[in-house]
Structures are given as C-alpha cells and as structure tokens.
Scaffold this motif. Structure first.
Motif, PDB file in Angstrom:
ATOM      1  N   LYS A   1     121.161  57.725  60.082  1.00 39.65           N
ATOM      2  CA  LYS A   1     121.171  59.182  59.885  1.00 39.65           C
ATOM      3  C   LYS A   1     120.846  59.888  61.199  1.00 39.65           C
ATOM      4  CE  LYS A   1     119.246  62.765  56.900  1.00 39.65           C
ATOM      5  NZ  LYS A   1     118.302  63.049  55.798  1.00 39.65           N
ATOM      6  N   LEU A   2     119.887  59.356  61.944  1.00 34.03           N
ATOM      7  CA  LEU A   2     119.547  59.929  63.247  1.00 34.03           C
ATOM      8  C   LEU A   2     120.729  59.785  64.203  1.00 34.03           C
ATOM      9  CD1 LEU A   2     117.326  61.302  64.930  1.00 34.03           C
ATOM     10  CD2 LEU A   2     116.551  59.013  65.601  1.00 34.03           C
ATOM     11  N   TYR A   3     121.415  58.675  64.143  1.00 32.50           N
ATOM     12  CA  TYR A   3     122.617  58.479  64.961  1.00 32.50           C
ATOM     13  C   TYR A   3     123.646  59.569  64.650  1.00 32.50           C
ATOM     14  CZ  TYR A   3     127.268  56.708  66.045  1.00 32.50           C
ATOM     15  OH  TYR A   3     128.564  56.596  66.481  1.00 32.50           O
ATOM     16  N   ASP A   4     123.877  59.819  63.359  1.00 29.96           N
ATOM     17  CA  ASP A   4     124.828  60.860  62.962  1.00 29.96           C
ATOM     18  C   ASP A   4     124.420  62.220  63.537  1.00 29.96           C
ATOM     19  OD1 ASP A   4     126.326  59.001  61.545  1.00 29.96           O
ATOM     20  OD2 ASP A   4     125.358  59.467  59.614  1.00 29.96           O
ATOM     21  N   GLN A   5     123.125  62.499  63.513  1.00 25.78           N
ATOM     22  CA  GLN A   5     122.652  63.772  64.070  1.00 25.78           C
ATOM     23  C   GLN A   5     122.839  63.823  65.586  1.00 25.78           C
ATOM     24  OE1 GLN A   5     118.676  64.643  62.699  1.00 25.78           O
ATOM     25  NE2 GLN A   5     119.319  64.707  60.547  1.00 25.78           N
ATOM     26  N   PHE A   6     122.659  62.690  66.255  1.00 24.32           N
ATOM     27  CA  PHE A   6     122.912  62.638  67.698  1.00 24.32           C
ATOM     28  C   PHE A   6     124.386  62.948  67.994  1.00 24.32           C
ATOM     29  CE2 PHE A   6     119.261  59.409  68.619  1.00 24.32           C
ATOM     30  CZ  PHE A   6     118.350  60.454  68.707  1.00 24.32           C
TER      31      PHE A   6
ATOM     32  N   VAL B   1     116.530  51.543  58.035  1.00 31.95           N
ATOM     33  CA  VAL B   1     117.794  51.378  58.769  1.00 31.95           C
ATOM     34  C   VAL B   1     118.723  52.551  58.454  1.00 31.95           C
ATOM     35  CG1 VAL B   1     119.825  49.901  59.081  1.00 31.95           C
ATOM     36  CG2 VAL B   1     117.557  48.862  58.847  1.00 31.95           C
ATOM     37  N   GLU B   2     118.727  52.991  57.212  1.00 28.68           N
ATOM     38  CA  GLU B   2     119.529  54.156  56.845  1.00 28.68           C
ATOM     39  C   GLU B   2     119.057  55.396  57.614  1.00 28.68           C
ATOM     40  OE1 GLU B   2     119.187  54.448  52.613  1.00 28.68           O
ATOM     41  OE2 GLU B   2     120.325  52.599  52.271  1.00 28.68           O
ATOM     42  N   GLN B   3     117.753  55.531  57.820  1.00 31.15           N
ATOM     43  CA  GLN B   3     117.229  56.652  58.597  1.00 31.15           C
ATOM     44  C   GLN B   3     117.661  56.554  60.060  1.00 31.15           C
ATOM     45  OE1 GLN B   3     115.635  59.302  57.247  1.00 31.15           O
ATOM     46  NE2 GLN B   3     116.026  58.299  55.295  1.00 31.15           N
TER      47      GLN B   3
END
Length: 167
Positions: A134-139, A129-131
């Motif tokens: 993290k992907l959301y933050d990169q988006f 879920v943390e990953q």
C-alpha cells in the motif's frame, strides 16, 4: 477394519521400540535369574546395577546426543530465519529512506517493490506486507503527482521494520 497406517506411524514405532528396550533387559534378567531368592548381599545388587547401567547408560547417552543435535539444529534454523527477517527489514527500511531522500524517484520506488517481493516470505504478518505494498502504491501516486503519502502509514511501516530489525 484396522487402520494399519495409523498403527504403524513413526511415533507408535518409536514408542514400541523404547518400551521394548525398557522392558526386555529386565525381563531377560528376571527370566534367567528369577528362580533365585532375592539376595541380601550388596555385591549381588552391585552386579545387577552394573548390568542395568551398562544396558541403559549407553541407550540414554545416545538418546541425549540425538536430542541435543535436534535442539541445536532447530535453534540454528530459527536463528537463520531471524537473521534473514532482520536483513529483509533493514533492506526495505533503507530503501524507503532512499526514496524519500531522492524525491520519490521512480527507479528507487521500483527497487522498493522488488525488495518487498524478494523478502515478503520472511515477514510472518501478511497484513504488514499488504501495508508495505500500500505504501508502494502511494509512492507511485506521489511520483505521478496524483496522490500523497499517508504519514501515519509511513510511520507505522517504519516502526514495524525497526521492530523486525531489532528482534
């Protein structure tokens, strides 16, 4: 000092009831007929077998029915959880594809985050879920033009989601 709470636990009470039920019928039979010599007549043993079967047969039938209901409910809950996990993975997987196909549109990215929050309880692995976050933050950073999406992270997330979906 005796701890009555532990002694009177459900487990101990059930063991006591089963033990009593196992011993009492035979004990009563011995108490009532114990002064007679052991019979060599098969019909006497047949009557004893009917007595034991009549008492214990119903008891074990009830126990097996209760056990079958318990197992059925447990499996049903497990299946329902698996279906919810699979649906959650599919929803998030599809939303990542929508984000990529729509050029990292902010509305699509925000829907992805809402999907994560709505479905995070269905994923047992909290680091996964943390990953996702993290992907959301990169988006978000990619949408703002200040960052790029880590392809390895994206591929890892997509593979994990596929694994959850296939299970």
């Amino acid at each position: 000092m005796t701890n009555w709470k532990n002694i009177l636990s459900w487990r101990n009470i059930i063991i006591l009831i089963i033990s009593a039920f196992g011993v009492l019928p035979v004990g009563f039979y011995i108490w009532h007929f114990g002064f007679y010599p052991i019979s060599d007549d098969p019909s006497d043993w047949g009557l004893f077998g009917d007595y034991i079967g009549g008492i214990y047969g119903g008891f074990f039938s009830c126990i097996l029915i209760i056990l079958a209901i318990y197992i059925t409910r447990s499996l049903s809950k497990k299946d329902q959880r698996q279906i919810k996990t699979s649906n959650a993975a599919e929803t998030i997987y599809k939303q990542i594809n929508v984000i990529e196909n729509n050029g990292y549109n902010l509305n699509s990215i925000n829907k992805y985050f809402r999907d994560i929050k709505a479905n995070e309880l269905y994923f047992d692995d909290k680091t996964f879920v943390e990953q996702l976050v993290k992907l959301y933050d990169q988006f978000i950073e990619h949408n703002a033009g200040t960052g790029v999406v880590d392809i390895d992270l994206r591929n890892y997330v997509m593979t994990q989601l596929q694994d959850y979906y296939v299970q």
